[in-house]
Design a protein around this motif. Structure first.
Motif, PDB file in Angstrom:
ATOM      1  N   GLU A  43       1.067  -7.209   2.111  1.00  0.00           N
ATOM      2  CA  GLU A  43       1.598  -6.137   2.935  1.00  0.00           C
ATOM      3  C   GLU A  43       1.104  -6.332   4.372  1.00  0.00           C
ATOM      4  O   GLU A  43      -0.010  -6.795   4.597  1.00  0.00           O
ATOM      5  N   VAL A  44       1.918  -6.003   5.324  1.00  0.00           N
ATOM      6  CA  VAL A  44       1.528  -6.131   6.726  1.00  0.00           C
ATOM      7  C   VAL A  44       0.469  -5.067   7.025  1.00  0.00           C
ATOM      8  O   VAL A  44       0.654  -3.901   6.749  1.00  0.00           O
ATOM      9  N   ARG A  45      -0.648  -5.523   7.590  1.00  0.00           N
ATOM     10  CA  ARG A  45      -1.749  -4.609   7.902  1.00  0.00           C
ATOM     11  C   ARG A  45      -1.495  -3.917   9.231  1.00  0.00           C
ATOM     12  O   ARG A  45      -1.051  -4.533  10.186  1.00  0.00           O
ATOM     13  N   GLN A  46      -1.798  -2.669   9.299  1.00  0.00           N
ATOM     14  CA  GLN A  46      -1.719  -1.902  10.546  1.00  0.00           C
ATOM     15  C   GLN A  46      -3.072  -1.972  11.252  1.00  0.00           C
ATOM     16  O   GLN A  46      -4.120  -1.865  10.608  1.00  0.00           O
ATOM     17  N   PRO A  47      -3.072  -2.149  12.559  1.00  0.00           N
ATOM     18  CA  PRO A  47      -4.359  -2.159  13.272  1.00  0.00           C
ATOM     19  C   PRO A  47      -4.982  -0.769  13.278  1.00  0.00           C
ATOM     20  O   PRO A  47      -4.287   0.230  13.115  1.00  0.00           O
ATOM     21  N   GLU A  48      -6.282  -0.761  13.467  1.00  0.00           N
ATOM     22  CA  GLU A  48      -6.988   0.508  13.604  1.00  0.00           C
ATOM     23  C   GLU A  48      -6.471   1.223  14.846  1.00  0.00           C
ATOM     24  O   GLU A  48      -6.029   0.583  15.804  1.00  0.00           O
ATOM     25  N   PRO A  49      -6.548   2.552  14.889  1.00  0.00           N
ATOM     26  CA  PRO A  49      -6.166   3.261  16.123  1.00  0.00           C
ATOM     27  C   PRO A  49      -6.997   2.730  17.289  1.00  0.00           C
ATOM     28  O   PRO A  49      -8.193   2.458  17.131  1.00  0.00           O
ATOM     29  N   PRO A  50      -6.402   2.563  18.455  1.00  0.00           N
ATOM     30  CA  PRO A  50      -7.137   1.964  19.573  1.00  0.00           C
ATOM     31  C   PRO A  50      -8.252   2.839  20.137  1.00  0.00           C
ATOM     32  O   PRO A  50      -9.203   2.331  20.708  1.00  0.00           O
ATOM     33  N   LEU A  51      -8.150   4.147  19.953  1.00  0.00           N
ATOM     34  CA  LEU A  51      -9.135   5.058  20.514  1.00  0.00           C
ATOM     35  C   LEU A  51      -9.642   6.028  19.464  1.00  0.00           C
ATOM     36  O   LEU A  51      -8.907   6.387  18.545  1.00  0.00           O
ATOM     37  N   PRO A  52     -10.874   6.478  19.604  1.00  0.00           N
ATOM     38  CA  PRO A  52     -11.349   7.530  18.699  1.00  0.00           C
ATOM     39  C   PRO A  52     -10.607   8.832  18.973  1.00  0.00           C
ATOM     40  O   PRO A  52     -10.056   9.030  20.067  1.00  0.00           O
ATOM     41  N   GLU A  53     -10.581   9.706  18.007  1.00  0.00           N
ATOM     42  CA  GLU A  53      -9.866  10.978  18.165  1.00  0.00           C
ATOM     43  C   GLU A  53     -10.374  11.795  19.345  1.00  0.00           C
ATOM     44  O   GLU A  53      -9.606  12.489  19.999  1.00  0.00           O
ATOM     45  N   ASP A  54     -11.662  11.729  19.617  1.00  0.00           N
ATOM     46  CA  ASP A  54     -12.239  12.534  20.705  1.00  0.00           C
ATOM     47  C   ASP A  54     -12.398  11.738  22.006  1.00  0.00           C
ATOM     48  O   ASP A  54     -13.254  12.030  22.823  1.00  0.00           O
ATOM     49  N   SER A  55     -11.548  10.745  22.214  1.00  0.00           N
ATOM     50  CA  SER A  55     -11.609   9.911  23.412  1.00  0.00           C
ATOM     51  C   SER A  55     -11.423  10.759  24.660  1.00  0.00           C
ATOM     52  O   SER A  55     -10.618  11.690  24.692  1.00  0.00           O
ATOM     53  N   GLY A  56     -12.165  10.410  25.702  1.00  0.00           N
ATOM     54  CA  GLY A  56     -12.048  11.118  26.963  1.00  0.00           C
ATOM     55  C   GLY A  56     -10.782  10.777  27.724  1.00  0.00           C
ATOM     56  O   GLY A  56     -10.355  11.526  28.593  1.00  0.00           O
ATOM     57  N   LEU A  57     -10.190   9.642  27.424  1.00  0.00           N
ATOM     58  CA  LEU A  57      -8.959   9.210  28.080  1.00  0.00           C
ATOM     59  C   LEU A  57      -7.898   8.912  27.031  1.00  0.00           C
ATOM     60  O   LEU A  57      -8.210   8.582  25.899  1.00  0.00           O
ATOM     61  N   THR A  58      -6.657   8.988  27.446  1.00  0.00           N
ATOM     62  CA  THR A  58      -5.559   8.654  26.545  1.00  0.00           C
ATOM     63  C   THR A  58      -5.267   7.159  26.628  1.00  0.00           C
ATOM     64  O   THR A  58      -5.688   6.478  27.576  1.00  0.00           O
ATOM     65  N   LEU A  59      -4.529   6.670  25.663  1.00  0.00           N
ATOM     66  CA  LEU A  59      -4.110   5.279  25.680  1.00  0.00           C
ATOM     67  C   LEU A  59      -3.305   5.000  26.948  1.00  0.00           C
ATOM     68  O   LEU A  59      -3.484   3.958  27.598  1.00  0.00           O
ATOM     69  N   GLU A  60      -2.453   5.919  27.350  1.00  0.00           N
ATOM     70  CA  GLU A  60      -1.640   5.748  28.554  1.00  0.00           C
ATOM     71  C   GLU A  60      -2.511   5.612  29.796  1.00  0.00           C
ATOM     72  O   GLU A  60      -2.208   4.831  30.702  1.00  0.00           O
ATOM     73  N   GLU A  61      -3.615   6.368  29.853  1.00  0.00           N
ATOM     74  CA  GLU A  61      -4.514   6.265  31.003  1.00  0.00           C
ATOM     75  C   GLU A  61      -5.207   4.910  31.041  1.00  0.00           C
ATOM     76  O   GLU A  61      -5.347   4.305  32.113  1.00  0.00           O
TER      77      GLU A  61
END
Length: 130
Positions: free
Chosen positions: A11-29
């Motif tokens: 099965e194709v593995r999904q990467p871990e989320p790039p940021l923790p849930e309580d990240s101070g910045l968003t992925l877009e930032e």
């Protein structure tokens, strides 16, 4: 064997989320920061600030050697994404304010551990195999 004839073995593995849930910045930032440093003029501005800690706008412009309207546009982009801090200061003998710029911790980090790290690795690779 064509691509469509292949049998799936795993099965194709999904990467871990790039940021923790309580990240101070968003992925877009984070991506906006990466995009900002990807422009050659902004890269040179940030590198110059990291090398000097803090510079006035006039000294920075003279060092980077960019047209005035382009310089302020690129400098504002770096400030807007949080890679550079801007502060104004009045000197005792002046009538107005002088503007100074310095890299933020994030600005130093993205420069030193991003693009420059890749360039250092290439240099080490070339030294080792030349």
């Amino acid at each position: 064997m064509s691509e469509t004839d292949r049998q799936p073995t795993e099965e194709v593995r999904q990467p871990e989320p790039p940021l923790p849930e309580d990240s101070g910045l968003t992925l877009e930032e984070y991506l906006a920061m990466q995009q900002a440093i990807g422009h050659p003029t902004r890269f040179r501005i940030l590198r110059t600030l990291v090398a000097n800690d803090e510079l006035s706008a006039a000294d920075l412009k003279a060092t980077v050697d960019v047209e005035s309207h382009n310089f302020h546009y690129h400098l504002d982009e770096l400030v807007d994404v949080g890679l550079v801090d801007k502060r104004q200061r009045r000197t005792a003998d002046s009538q107005g304010f002088y503007t100074y710029y310095r890299p933020t911790a994030m600005g130093r980090g993205i420069l030193e551990h991003g693009v420059e790290e890749l360039m250092r690795r290439e240099r080490e690779f070339n030294d080792a195999y030349s």
